[in-house]
Design a protein around this motif. Sequence first.
Motif, PDB file in Angstrom:
ATOM      1  N   LEU A  71       5.249   9.571  11.213  1.00 40.41           N
ATOM      2  CA  LEU A  71       4.866   7.985  10.359  1.00 40.41           C
ATOM      3  C   LEU A  71       3.372   6.822  10.922  1.00 40.41           C
ATOM      4  CD1 LEU A  71       7.715   8.307   7.698  1.00 40.41           C
ATOM      5  CD2 LEU A  71       5.590   8.984   7.623  1.00 40.41           C
TER       6      LEU A  71
ATOM      7  N   CYS B 138       0.737   8.475  12.493  1.00 42.16           N
ATOM      8  CA  CYS B 138      -0.612   8.234  11.161  1.00 42.16           C
ATOM      9  C   CYS B 138      -0.595   6.967  11.185  1.00 42.16           C
ATOM     10  CB  CYS B 138       0.754   8.957  10.421  1.00 42.16           C
ATOM     11  SG  CYS B 138       1.095  10.887   9.737  1.00 42.16           S
ATOM     12  N   TYR B 139      -0.208   5.989  11.137  1.00 43.19           N
ATOM     13  CA  TYR B 139      -0.672   4.678  10.498  1.00 43.19           C
ATOM     14  C   TYR B 139      -1.302   4.592  11.857  1.00 43.19           C
ATOM     15  CZ  TYR B 139      -0.923  -0.546  10.542  1.00 43.19           C
ATOM     16  OH  TYR B 139      -1.219  -1.938  10.546  1.00 43.19           O
TER      17      TYR B 139
END
Length: 193
Positions: free
Chosen positions: A170, A173-174
Amino acid sequence: MTSLTLLEYSANAFFLSSVFLAARNHRHTWTLGIIGCVLFGVLFYQVQLYADATLMVFYIGTSVIGWQQWQRGGAAAEIQRTPWPMLGLFSLIAIGTLLGYGYILYLNTDAYAPFADSAVLTFSVLAQLLLMKRRLETWWFWLIVNTVAVPLYASRGLSLTAIVYVGFWLNACYGLWRWHRELRAECLASEPA
């Protein structure tokens, strides 16, 4: 709490902090990363993930270099794209290394999942080198690494580490989103009025 569990918790705490700071384009990613790498190196060796243990030695060295490089310059202005031909060449080298190292581990050690372990190693090396140079594409390779690492670590009973690597996925992705935004803002700022 067993020493292996305490080691896993400690390694993850330092690595989580380091990876979060990398996505924020912050230079202290490197110092926290070195501590996490030392702890993970010991942990991975103990659970027979030798390619991952080797990777931690590489990370320590590149973290020192990355820290020095990031000390010299600004933040967003240094984020760049990697030319496609160079990215393709790097990817082919990583795949060839994955197959070669995985085969060596398969033939000569008691390594668990030598090819998956080698995939984490080789794509992490590529991602780390791109991160050191503040290349946007680093985050695509971290996504690959984390996608392979989650089931690999879960299969070795490193449940906490597998969960943390979901968080790393995650965070990648950030990081991709944030670095792309910073690069775009820098490009807009440098355009003539």
